[in-house]
Design a protein around this motif. Structure first.
Motif, PDB file in Angstrom:
ATOM      1  N   ASP A 145       1.320  -0.833  32.683  1.00  0.00           N
ATOM      2  CA  ASP A 145       2.592  -0.931  31.966  1.00  0.00           C
ATOM      3  C   ASP A 145       3.707  -1.213  32.971  1.00  0.00           C
ATOM      4  OD1 ASP A 145       1.684  -0.579  29.450  1.00  0.00           O
ATOM      5  OD2 ASP A 145       2.646   1.369  29.107  1.00  0.00           O
ATOM      6  N   VAL A 146       4.577  -2.145  32.630  1.00  0.00           N
ATOM      7  CA  VAL A 146       5.747  -2.419  33.475  1.00  0.00           C
ATOM      8  C   VAL A 146       6.883  -1.554  32.964  1.00  0.00           C
ATOM      9  CG1 VAL A 146       7.379  -4.161  34.269  1.00  0.00           C
ATOM     10  CG2 VAL A 146       4.974  -4.765  33.919  1.00  0.00           C
ATOM     11  N   ILE A 147       7.314  -0.608  33.817  1.00  0.00           N
ATOM     12  CA  ILE A 147       8.319   0.385  33.424  1.00  0.00           C
ATOM     13  C   ILE A 147       9.642   0.093  34.144  1.00  0.00           C
ATOM     14  CG2 ILE A 147       8.876   2.849  33.401  1.00  0.00           C
ATOM     15  CD1 ILE A 147       5.842   3.373  33.580  1.00  0.00           C
ATOM     16  N   LEU A 148      10.729   0.312  33.448  1.00  0.00           N
ATOM     17  CA  LEU A 148      12.044   0.141  34.060  1.00  0.00           C
ATOM     18  C   LEU A 148      12.603   1.493  34.487  1.00  0.00           C
ATOM     19  CD1 LEU A 148      13.755  -2.498  31.726  1.00  0.00           C
ATOM     20  CD2 LEU A 148      12.460  -2.868  33.841  1.00  0.00           C
ATOM     21  N   ASP A 149      13.202   1.524  35.642  1.00  0.00           N
ATOM     22  CA  ASP A 149      13.848   2.734  36.148  1.00  0.00           C
ATOM     23  C   ASP A 149      15.023   3.069  35.225  1.00  0.00           C
ATOM     24  OD1 ASP A 149      15.045   4.771  37.604  1.00  0.00           O
ATOM     25  OD2 ASP A 149      15.884   3.426  39.113  1.00  0.00           O
ATOM     26  N   PRO A 150      15.088   4.267  34.664  1.00  0.00           N
ATOM     27  CA  PRO A 150      16.172   4.617  33.736  1.00  0.00           C
ATOM     28  C   PRO A 150      17.550   4.649  34.398  1.00  0.00           C
ATOM     29  CG  PRO A 150      14.855   6.555  34.271  1.00  0.00           C
ATOM     30  CD  PRO A 150      14.104   5.367  34.813  1.00  0.00           C
ATOM     31  N   ASN A 151      17.582   4.722  35.702  1.00  0.00           N
ATOM     32  CA  ASN A 151      18.877   4.808  36.386  1.00  0.00           C
ATOM     33  C   ASN A 151      19.361   3.475  36.947  1.00  0.00           C
ATOM     34  OD1 ASN A 151      19.325   7.820  36.314  1.00  0.00           O
ATOM     35  ND2 ASN A 151      17.345   7.775  37.343  1.00  0.00           N
ATOM     36  N   SER A 152      18.456   2.680  37.531  1.00  0.00           N
ATOM     37  CA  SER A 152      18.878   1.402  38.127  1.00  0.00           C
ATOM     38  C   SER A 152      18.512   0.198  37.269  1.00  0.00           C
ATOM     39  CB  SER A 152      18.231   1.222  39.503  1.00  0.00           C
ATOM     40  OG  SER A 152      16.823   1.034  39.375  1.00  0.00           O
ATOM     41  N   SER A 153      17.681   0.398  36.279  1.00  0.00           N
ATOM     42  CA  SER A 153      17.182  -0.665  35.395  1.00  0.00           C
ATOM     43  C   SER A 153      16.275  -1.663  36.116  1.00  0.00           C
ATOM     44  CB  SER A 153      18.341  -1.420  34.722  1.00  0.00           C
ATOM     45  OG  SER A 153      19.043  -0.545  33.863  1.00  0.00           O
ATOM     46  N   ARG A 197       8.808  10.928  43.170  1.00  0.00           N
ATOM     47  CA  ARG A 197       9.502  11.143  41.889  1.00  0.00           C
ATOM     48  C   ARG A 197      10.983  10.720  41.907  1.00  0.00           C
ATOM     49  NH1 ARG A 197       7.706  17.274  40.769  1.00  0.00           N
ATOM     50  NH2 ARG A 197       8.392  17.398  42.944  1.00  0.00           N
ATOM     51  N   THR A 198      11.382   9.979  42.957  1.00  0.00           N
ATOM     52  CA  THR A 198      12.764   9.502  43.051  1.00  0.00           C
ATOM     53  C   THR A 198      12.769   7.984  43.222  1.00  0.00           C
ATOM     54  OG1 THR A 198      13.529  11.554  44.067  1.00  0.00           O
ATOM     55  CG2 THR A 198      14.914   9.626  44.372  1.00  0.00           C
ATOM     56  N   SER A 199      13.645   7.328  42.505  1.00  0.00           N
ATOM     57  CA  SER A 199      13.768   5.875  42.612  1.00  0.00           C
ATOM     58  C   SER A 199      14.511   5.517  43.894  1.00  0.00           C
ATOM     59  CB  SER A 199      14.538   5.326  41.401  1.00  0.00           C
ATOM     60  OG  SER A 199      15.043   4.035  41.673  1.00  0.00           O
ATOM     61  N   ASP A 200      13.924   4.626  44.697  1.00  0.00           N
ATOM     62  CA  ASP A 200      14.611   4.177  45.915  1.00  0.00           C
ATOM     63  C   ASP A 200      15.930   3.492  45.577  1.00  0.00           C
ATOM     64  OD1 ASP A 200      12.730   5.159  47.616  1.00  0.00           O
ATOM     65  OD2 ASP A 200      11.898   3.217  48.226  1.00  0.00           O
ATOM     66  N   ALA A 201      15.958   2.748  44.494  1.00  0.00           N
ATOM     67  CA  ALA A 201      17.145   1.970  44.140  1.00  0.00           C
ATOM     68  C   ALA A 201      18.330   2.854  43.791  1.00  0.00           C
ATOM     69  CB  ALA A 201      16.836   1.034  42.980  1.00  0.00           C
ATOM     70  N   SER A 202      18.088   3.889  42.993  1.00  0.00           N
ATOM     71  CA  SER A 202      19.191   4.748  42.535  1.00  0.00           C
ATOM     72  C   SER A 202      19.352   5.996  43.381  1.00  0.00           C
ATOM     73  CB  SER A 202      18.966   5.152  41.074  1.00  0.00           C
ATOM     74  OG  SER A 202      17.803   5.975  40.974  1.00  0.00           O
ATOM     75  N   GLY A 203      18.276   6.417  44.034  1.00  0.00           N
ATOM     76  CA  GLY A 203      18.326   7.665  44.793  1.00  0.00           C
ATOM     77  C   GLY A 203      18.363   8.884  43.899  1.00  0.00           C
TER      78      GLY A 203
END
Length: 246
Positions: free
Chosen positions: A227-235, A203-209
């Protein structure tokens, strides 16, 4: 309408991002090799040291020229003194003989003064030669260090370049199977934000942490697998796997 891509194809982006990250790191490493800072410092030092060598060389040449001038004056006085001494026994006129004796005494004092000046000038020349040798040695030491570091940097840079070539080749292989529209989105996000794709891990994005909020997690869980989803924090494109904890 959201872009669609199979989960398998989306996962391909993680390997592509991995090699892109490696390329970025290697490129930064190549631009910031550890020897470069010291080489820049040495270039500044060498500019100053070489200037000091020139200044001390000038001082040495001046001192050497001064010794030469005084030696020439000593020789001139000595030659004239010898002529007068040779001439004195042949003189029959008392007045001329007295004048000659007076000139001999004056020349002897002059020669003594010049010899003292010559000794002082030779001391200055020796000091200038010592200072010049020290400046040259210091410059040579700095130049040797620079050459050694430059050689080390060249070897390290060549090694990094080989790694970069291999990574670029690998990137081509990783990018080839990715669908064009998915790859285009990945490249666009990477160009804008630095990262094109990231794994959603527990449940955590590697890119944004940053852990996704409950609302964000709900949207991700609700979205179809393709579906291709974008990370809300790192885009970056948010890739879901069994590690995502959804």
């Amino acid at each position: 309408m959201a872009l669609k891509a199979s989960n398998h194809d989306q996962r391909l982006l993680l390997a592509l991002q991995d090699v892109d990250t490696r390329i970025v790191r290697l490129t930064a490493k190549a631009k910031n090799l550890p020897q470069s800072k010291r080489i820049e410092e040495l270039d500044t030092e060498l500019s100053q040291l070489d200037r000091a060598v020139l200044e001390r060389l000038g001082a040495h040449d001046d001192a050497e020229a001064e010794v030469g001038r005084i030696e020439s004056d000593v020789q001139t006085v000595a030659a004239r003194l010898q002529r007068n001494r040779d001439r004195l026994p042949t003189l029959t006129d008392a007045k001329t003989a007295t004048a000659t004796e007076h000139e001999i005494a004056t020349l002897e004092r002059r020669r003594s003064d010049l010899e003292d000046m010559e000794l002082e000038a030779m001391e200055r020349q020796e000091e200038a030669a010592t200072a010049l040798a020290a400046a040259r040695a210091e410059a040579a030491t700095a130049r040797e260090e620079r050459e050694r570091l430059a050689a080390e940097r060249e070897v390290e840079a060549a090694s990094i370049e080989r790694e970069l070539e291999a990574a670029r080749a690998e990137r081509g292989e990783r990018a080839t199977p990715v669908p064009e529209d998915l790859l285009a989105l990945y490249e666009r996000q990477r160009a804008r934000y630095g990262i094109g794709a990231t794994l959603l891990r527990r449940r955590t994005s590697d890119a944004s942490g940053v852990e996704l909020t409950a609302a964000e997690l709900h949207e991700v869980r609700s979205a179809p697998e393709d579906d291709v989803i974008l990370d809300p924090n790192s885009s970056a494109i948010l890739v879901r796997t069994e590690e995502s904890g959804l």
